[in-house]
Design a protein around this motif. Sequence first.
Motif, PDB file in Angstrom:
ATOM      1  N   UNK A  76       0.833  -1.207   0.000  1.00 35.75           N
ATOM      2  CA  UNK A  76       0.000   0.000   0.000  1.00 35.75           C
ATOM      3  C   UNK A  76       0.865   1.253   0.000  1.00 35.75           C
ATOM      4  N   UNK A  77       1.905   1.250   0.815  1.00 39.05           N
ATOM      5  CA  UNK A  77       2.797   2.411   0.896  1.00 39.05           C
ATOM      6  C   UNK A  77       3.506   2.645  -0.435  1.00 39.05           C
ATOM      7  N   UNK A  78       3.901   1.561  -1.103  1.00 33.06           N
ATOM      8  CA  UNK A  78       4.558   1.702  -2.400  1.00 33.06           C
ATOM      9  C   UNK A  78       3.591   2.300  -3.421  1.00 33.06           C
ATOM     10  N   UNK A  79       2.330   1.837  -3.401  1.00 26.82           N
ATOM     11  CA  UNK A  79       1.323   2.403  -4.303  1.00 26.82           C
ATOM     12  C   UNK A  79       1.110   3.882  -3.997  1.00 26.82           C
ATOM     13  N   UNK A  80       0.995   4.201  -2.709  1.00 31.62           N
ATOM     14  CA  UNK A  80       0.831   5.602  -2.312  1.00 31.62           C
ATOM     15  C   UNK A  80       2.023   6.443  -2.770  1.00 31.62           C
ATOM     16  N   UNK A  81       3.221   5.902  -2.624  1.00 36.75           N
ATOM     17  CA  UNK A  81       4.429   6.616  -3.033  1.00 36.75           C
ATOM     18  C   UNK A  81       4.412   6.874  -4.537  1.00 36.75           C
ATOM     19  N   UNK A  82       4.056   5.858  -5.324  1.00 39.04           N
ATOM     20  CA  UNK A  82       3.999   6.043  -6.770  1.00 39.04           C
ATOM     21  C   UNK A  82       2.985   7.119  -7.141  1.00 39.04           C
ATOM     22  N   UNK A  83       1.829   7.086  -6.483  1.00 45.44           N
ATOM     23  CA  UNK A  83       0.814   8.099  -6.741  1.00 45.44           C
ATOM     24  C   UNK A  83       1.294   9.483  -6.370  1.00 45.44           C
ATOM     25  N   UNK A  84       1.937   9.594  -5.220  1.00 48.05           N
ATOM     26  CA  UNK A  84       2.455  10.891  -4.774  1.00 48.05           C
ATOM     27  C   UNK A  84       3.552  11.385  -5.708  1.00 48.05           C
ATOM     28  N   UNK A  85       4.396  10.478  -6.183  1.00 51.33           N
ATOM     29  CA  UNK A  85       5.451  10.877  -7.124  1.00 51.33           C
ATOM     30  C   UNK A  85       4.845  11.379  -8.431  1.00 51.33           C
ATOM     31  N   UNK A  86       3.780  10.731  -8.922  1.00 53.53           N
ATOM     32  CA  UNK A  86       3.118  11.190 -10.147  1.00 53.53           C
ATOM     33  C   UNK A  86       2.492  12.564  -9.928  1.00 53.53           C
ATOM     34  N   UNK A  87       1.845  12.746  -8.768  1.00 53.74           N
ATOM     35  CA  UNK A  87       1.249  14.042  -8.458  1.00 53.74           C
ATOM     36  C   UNK A  87       2.324  15.126  -8.365  1.00 53.74           C
ATOM     37  N   UNK A  88       3.439  14.805  -7.742  1.00 52.56           N
ATOM     38  CA  UNK A  88       4.539  15.759  -7.632  1.00 52.56           C
ATOM     39  C   UNK A  88       5.071  16.115  -9.011  1.00 52.56           C
ATOM     40  N   UNK A  89       5.255  15.123  -9.842  1.00 52.54           N
ATOM     41  CA  UNK A  89       5.761  15.368 -11.193  1.00 52.54           C
ATOM     42  C   UNK A  89       4.804  16.271 -11.970  1.00 52.54           C
ATOM     43  N   UNK A  90       3.503  16.004 -11.859  1.00 49.89           N
ATOM     44  CA  UNK A  90       2.515  16.835 -12.545  1.00 49.89           C
ATOM     45  C   UNK A  90       2.533  18.252 -11.991  1.00 49.89           C
ATOM     46  N   UNK A  91       2.635  18.396 -10.684  1.00 46.17           N
ATOM     47  CA  UNK A  91       2.671  19.728 -10.073  1.00 46.17           C
ATOM     48  C   UNK A  91       3.916  20.486 -10.491  1.00 46.17           C
ATOM     49  N   UNK A  93       5.604  20.058 -13.280  1.00 48.35           N
ATOM     50  CA  UNK A  93       5.428  20.442 -14.683  1.00 48.35           C
ATOM     51  C   UNK A  93       4.529  21.673 -14.785  1.00 48.35           C
ATOM     52  N   UNK A  94       3.446  21.687 -14.032  1.00 46.21           N
ATOM     53  CA  UNK A  94       2.530  22.821 -14.036  1.00 46.21           C
ATOM     54  C   UNK A  94       3.234  24.072 -13.509  1.00 46.21           C
ATOM     55  N   UNK A  97       5.360  25.537 -16.116  1.00 43.34           N
ATOM     56  CA  UNK A  97       4.569  26.263 -17.108  1.00 43.34           C
ATOM     57  C   UNK A  97       4.155  27.638 -16.583  1.00 43.34           C
ATOM     58  N   UNK A  98       3.803  27.705 -15.295  1.00 40.93           N
ATOM     59  CA  UNK A  98       3.334  28.962 -14.713  1.00 40.93           C
ATOM     60  C   UNK A  98       4.461  29.928 -14.360  1.00 40.93           C
ATOM     61  N   UNK A  99       5.587  29.396 -14.088  1.00 39.44           N
ATOM     62  CA  UNK A  99       6.709  30.187 -13.594  1.00 39.44           C
ATOM     63  C   UNK A  99       7.024  31.390 -14.485  1.00 39.44           C
ATOM     64  N   UNK A 100       7.126  31.229 -15.794  1.00 36.26           N
ATOM     65  CA  UNK A 100       7.468  32.400 -16.619  1.00 36.26           C
ATOM     66  C   UNK A 100       6.413  33.507 -16.560  1.00 36.26           C
ATOM     67  N   UNK A 101       5.136  33.132 -16.446  1.00 31.91           N
ATOM     68  CA  UNK A 101       4.107  34.168 -16.416  1.00 31.91           C
ATOM     69  C   UNK A 101       4.013  34.849 -15.051  1.00 31.91           C
TER      70      UNK A 101
END
Length: 136
Positions: A76-91, A93-94, A97-101
Amino acid sequence: PTTPPHVLTWGGVVGMLEVIASDFLRLEAETKSAEEAAKAEYEGFMHESDVNKAEHNRDLVHTTQKKEDMETSVLDKKKDLKGAEKELEAALEYYDKLKPSCVTADVSYEDRVARRKAEIESLQEALRILNGKDIA
């Protein structure tokens, strides 16, 4: 045990048989006593072994269950970690994208403060107009 020579001379064959019979009775009593003691010791050992076996089986069941729970928790912790890593990666990236503006390097701090001050003044004026205090 061998019969002493004086018994043979005093009582003859009957005396010797009496000695043999008494030796046999004594040996039989000692043997029965030793067997009863050995039996009691064996039964005590078996009871103690059964108790120890039951305790070890309970410990084994408990430990096995704990191991399975921990393995499930790790998965469960490994699944949670993978999910959190994907969320972090998406954040991230976002954010990239926002940083220059959001952060413009060509505008100085003083200019941003002046713009912000003008914006606040215009918002306060709009609020006064909406409240009916500054209708001209």
